[in-house]
Design a protein around this motif. Structure first.
Motif, mmCIF file in Angstrom:
data_model
loop_
_atom_site.group_PDB
_atom_site.id
_atom_site.type_symbol
_atom_site.label_atom_id
_atom_site.label_comp_id
_atom_site.label_asym_id
_atom_site.label_seq_id
_atom_site.Cartn_x
_atom_site.Cartn_y
_atom_site.Cartn_z
ATOM 1 N N PRO A 2 -7.273 3.179 4.417
ATOM 2 C CA PRO A 2 -6.381 2.242 4.802
ATOM 3 C C PRO A 2 -6.089 2.347 6.218
ATOM 4 C CG PRO A 2 -5.676 3.290 2.797
ATOM 5 C CD PRO A 2 -6.575 4.288 3.203
ATOM 6 N N ASN B 16 -4.015 1.710 9.921
ATOM 7 C CA ASN B 16 -2.690 1.441 10.411
ATOM 8 C C ASN B 16 -1.409 1.910 9.794
ATOM 9 O OD1 ASN B 16 -3.792 -0.244 12.757
ATOM 10 N ND2 ASN B 16 -3.583 -1.929 11.159
ATOM 11 N N THR C 26 4.098 2.681 5.564
ATOM 12 C CA THR C 26 3.233 1.427 5.412
ATOM 13 C C THR C 26 1.997 1.585 5.868
ATOM 14 O OG1 THR C 26 4.090 0.629 7.606
ATOM 15 C CG2 THR C 26 5.580 0.048 6.014
ATOM 16 N N TRP C 27 1.051 0.409 5.590
ATOM 17 C CA TRP C 27 -0.209 0.693 5.672
ATOM 18 C C TRP C 27 -0.889 -0.740 5.663
ATOM 19 C CZ3 TRP C 27 1.497 3.557 1.687
ATOM 20 C CH2 TRP C 27 1.155 3.171 0.517
ATOM 21 N N ASP C 28 -2.114 -0.921 6.103
ATOM 22 C CA ASP C 28 -2.686 -2.270 5.964
ATOM 23 C C ASP C 28 -3.765 -1.794 4.896
ATOM 24 O OD1 ASP C 28 -1.286 -3.689 7.626
ATOM 25 O OD2 ASP C 28 -2.619 -3.216 9.221
#
Length: 255
Positions: free
Chosen positions: A215, A217, A231-233
């Motif tokens: 994943p 970011n 959180t991640w993209d």
């Protein structure tokens, strides 16, 4: 003739209901070096077994009965069950598995073994690849129908590399396809074959995927004394390349 039936001590087959004991089918009308005789109206139903013996008569009389041979009515097998095509951990590899048909040709749940019959499976890949056994260690070959084995171990063999089908023995309920193209969707057909006929073909498909990228970011934030928010993209490549709509159903679904 009545004399034949009395000497054998057997009733005429036409006088008995199906499933009764031994009976005699008299073929004297066909004498003259006969080695084939079609028995009509035998009422042989699927899954019923019969022992057949033949004896000959000359001017001296009747000779002994021949060795018995078992016959049965074999029909088209049902389709294989539980066909599955899924990505495997090997490089560019798909695993194809299935279960035996409910009806092997003698009726639901009736085994072919007691009748001395057998069955094998045909797996068709609608593209070129290499087939291996499921543990991925041995490239498979096939020779005679239903004879699948390691290359060099079976006669009259042909390697399955760059072919579109492989024949598997009854004991092999799966095969793996390798050297496939990442991000491509492949379609497979599997059918069961006995000595009478080939079943309807069951088909399934899967995309070839590899491990997803990590994943992007990733960030972490602390909230108070007890909470951390991560959180991640999504990965840039989820295992089948980017902008690949035909494999979108196999995208990452959990982290």
């Amino acid at each position: 003739s009545l004399d034949t039936l009395q000497q054998l001590g057997l009733p005429a087959c036409s006088s008995l209901a199906a499933g009764s004991g031994d009976c005699c089918q008299n073929v004297e009308e066909n004498l003259g070096k006969v080695n084939e005789y079609p028995v009509s109206n035998a009422n042989i139903n699927q899954g019923e077994f019969f022992n057949v013996r033949v004896l000959a008569r000359n001017r001296v009389g009747y000779g002994p009965l021949s060795e018995p041979r078992e016959i049965t009515k074999l029909t088209k097998p049902g389709p294989v069950l539980d066909l599955s095509v899924v990505p495997d951990l090997g490089p560019r590899r798909l695993k194809i598995t299935f279960s035996k048909p409910l009806d092997l040709g003698l009726g639901p749940g009736v085994s072919l073994g007691p009748a001395g019959l057998s069955m094998y499976y045909k797996v068709v890949l609608f593209a070129n690849s290499t087939m291996t056994n499921l543990d991925g260690t041995t490239e498979m070959c096939f020779g005679e129908a239903g004879a699948s084995c390691a290359c060099g171990a079976c006669p009259s063999q042909s390697p399955v590399r760059n072919t579109t089908e492989v024949l598997l023995p009854d004991s092999a309920l799966g095969v793996a396809a390798e050297d496939l193209v990442r991000g491509e969707k492949y379609y497979f057909g599997v059918s069961a074959i006995n000595q009478a006929d080939e079943s309807d073909q069951l088909t399934a498909s899967s995309c070839v995927i590899t491990r997803a990228d990590p994943p992007a970011n990733l960030s972490a934030a602390i909230y108070g004394n007890l909470s951390v928010r991560l959180t991640w993209d999504p990965p840039l490549d989820e295992g089948f390349g980017t902008n690949n709509t035909q494999c979108a159903s196999q995208r990452v679904f959990t982290y």
